[in-house]
Design a protein around this motif. Structure first.
Motif, PDB file in Angstrom:
ATOM      1  N   THR A  27      11.622  24.387  -3.675  1.00  0.00           N
ATOM      2  CA  THR A  27      10.615  23.684  -3.456  1.00  0.00           C
ATOM      3  C   THR A  27       9.730  23.759  -2.315  1.00  0.00           C
ATOM      4  O   THR A  27       8.898  22.636  -2.114  1.00  0.00           O
ATOM      5  CB  THR A  27      11.172  22.055  -3.714  1.00  0.00           C
ATOM      6  N   ASP A  49      10.115  22.093  -8.545  1.00  0.00           N
ATOM      7  CA  ASP A  49       9.175  21.106  -8.301  1.00  0.00           C
ATOM      8  C   ASP A  49      10.183  19.823  -7.804  1.00  0.00           C
ATOM      9  O   ASP A  49      10.926  19.543  -8.086  1.00  0.00           O
ATOM     10  CB  ASP A  49       8.252  20.514  -9.312  1.00  0.00           C
ATOM     11  N   GLU A  51       5.726  19.130  -3.866  1.00  0.00           N
ATOM     12  CA  GLU A  51       5.336  20.519  -4.495  1.00  0.00           C
ATOM     13  C   GLU A  51       5.314  20.383  -5.888  1.00  0.00           C
ATOM     14  O   GLU A  51       6.383  20.155  -6.395  1.00  0.00           O
ATOM     15  CB  GLU A  51       5.980  21.409  -3.610  1.00  0.00           C
ATOM     16  N   LYS A  52       4.305  20.981  -6.462  1.00  0.00           N
ATOM     17  CA  LYS A  52       4.502  21.319  -7.931  1.00  0.00           C
ATOM     18  C   LYS A  52       4.238  22.931  -7.930  1.00  0.00           C
ATOM     19  O   LYS A  52       3.200  23.427  -8.209  1.00  0.00           O
ATOM     20  CB  LYS A  52       3.363  20.676  -8.882  1.00  0.00           C
ATOM     21  N   THR A  91       5.222  25.130  -9.990  1.00  0.00           N
ATOM     22  CA  THR A  91       5.236  25.507 -11.137  1.00  0.00           C
ATOM     23  C   THR A  91       3.982  25.721 -11.500  1.00  0.00           C
ATOM     24  O   THR A  91       3.536  26.714 -12.416  1.00  0.00           O
ATOM     25  CB  THR A  91       5.916  24.549 -12.355  1.00  0.00           C
ATOM     26  N   VAL A 130       1.254  16.335  -8.092  1.00  0.00           N
ATOM     27  CA  VAL A 130       2.027  16.466  -6.856  1.00  0.00           C
ATOM     28  C   VAL A 130       1.785  14.925  -6.199  1.00  0.00           C
ATOM     29  O   VAL A 130       2.750  14.496  -5.756  1.00  0.00           O
ATOM     30  CB  VAL A 130       1.293  17.356  -5.921  1.00  0.00           C
ATOM     31  N   SER A 137       0.650  22.546  -2.920  1.00  0.00           N
ATOM     32  CA  SER A 137       0.072  22.958  -4.351  1.00  0.00           C
ATOM     33  C   SER A 137      -0.614  21.745  -4.745  1.00  0.00           C
ATOM     34  O   SER A 137      -0.594  21.675  -6.289  1.00  0.00           O
ATOM     35  CB  SER A 137       1.656  23.084  -5.057  1.00  0.00           C
TER      36      SER A 137
END
Ligand code: ACO
Length: 312
Positions: free
Chosen positions: A270, A160, A141-142, A144, A51, A82
């Motif tokens: 996202t 993402d 944001e990640k 995943t 992130v 995240s």
């Protein structure tokens, strides 16, 4: 005390995950995903891409766009849910990455998909208090990190990415962040939340029902508060969760679909990055022009929801 948007930037990971790619790994179809969500593809961060990595690139691009360096920024607020590390905040890590030397404050706001509206709310309050000259707002944001490829009902929905906006104090009466409203209802926790093993628990149909009423409600509330109607608004950038939710919200507001910024088809959801990424994309592509009035409704886990009124 007003503010002015003076820079923006975004970052999307290189890897594109299409609906066809999902067809190869789970029991789903391009047709189902497009029909239910309007999504065709999303970007997935590399395994070792964090992130902070994404936030720092978006922030660097926003600084370049504004012709500034990180030490010209007085405060960094990051909307994210995240982050790989519990501490320090993504904001402080971004300061480190960009070589800040002024000990300026930085912190994160956890508002799930409404995170960037909460961050705008903070920025507006700091400007109103006359406390800072320039504030950088990042959404990164990640998503995943939370995806469970055994759960087809949530795995296809998220992507993402990161976006960054820089606002500067303005004493000329010009108002960049004109108004914000944020709300939360903790009684609706069960509808959509993270789990201790970092997965997403979501009641899709119930979340859908709430989203199609809460976003237009927040949009109407903020327009009423500002004494304007939908006809005064140039663009709506709704939280990019699902094209059907966006279309239904536009219908409820009586707002033409051509004036809605849509990125959910390419970026999917996202979360806290969604609106910042979408605004950056729309400015970059000349869709939104300087001086236009943007209505920014969002909703997310919590439940949280809200809206902002921005002049770019
Ligand atoms: N591919 C194929 N079939 C699927 C998939 C998939 N990817 N996912 C679910 N299905 C199936 C279900 O298993 C179900 O099958 P069944 O009838 O045999 O049981 C069927 O499709 C219908 O499922 P529903 O969940 O009722 O489908 P719905 O039309 O509600 O669409 C969706 C699901 C897209 C998730 C929708 O409910 C939605 O968008 N909800 C809002 C979600 C949202 O916005 N979340 C983000 C909130 S923001 C935040 O803070 C993170």
């Amino acid at each position: 005390m007003g503010s002015r948007l003076i820079g923006y930037g975004s970052y999307l990971p290189e890897k594109v995950m299409t609906n066809q790619d999902f067809e190869k790994i789970m029991d789903t179809t391009d047709e189902w995903i497009v029909q239910r969500t309007g999504m065709h593809q999303r970007h997935f961060a590399a395994e070792n891409e964090t992130v902070v990595d994404m936030a720092a690139v978006a922030a660097g691009r926003a600084l370049e766009n504004a012709g500034l360096t990180i030490d010209d920024i007085d405060m960094v607020v990051v909307a994210t849910t995240s982050s790989e590390l519990d501490f320090p905040s993504v904001g402080v890590q971004v300061l480190g990455r960009l070589g800040a030397t002024r000990n300026q404050p930085a912190f994160d706001v956890r508002g799930a998909c409404t995170g960037y509206i909460y961050a705008l709310h903070c920025a507006r309050a700091f400007f109103a208090a006359g406390m800072h000259q320039r504030i950088m707002l990042i959404g990164a944001e990640k998503m995943t990190r939370f995806l469970d490829f055994d759960d087809r009902s949530t795995a296809v929905l998220f992507g993402d990415g990161a976006g960054a906006l820089i606002f500067e104090h303005s004493s000329s009466g010009y108002s960049g962040i004109i108004d914000t409203v944020v709300m939360a209802d903790g009684r609706e926790f069960d509808m959509l939340h993270g789990t201790p093993d970092h997965k997403i628990s979501m009641n899709g149909p119930e979340t859908y029902k709430k989203a199609v009423t809460l976003m237009p409600d927040a949009a109407n509330y903020i327009m009423e508060h500002a004494g304007i109607t939908a006809s005064n608004v140039d663009w709506i950038i709704p939280h990019q969760a699902n094209l059907r939710i966006i279309q239904s919200g536009a219908q409820r507001l009586g707002f033409p679909l051509e004036k809605i910024v849509v990125t959910v088809d390419r970026h999917a959801n996202t979360s806290g990055a969604s609106g910042v990424l979408a605004l950056s994309y729309a400015l970059d592509n000349g869709i939104i022009k300087k001086g236009q009035l943007i209505l920014y409704p969002a909703f997310g886990s919590g439940l949280t929801w809200g809206a902002a009124l921005i002049r770019v």
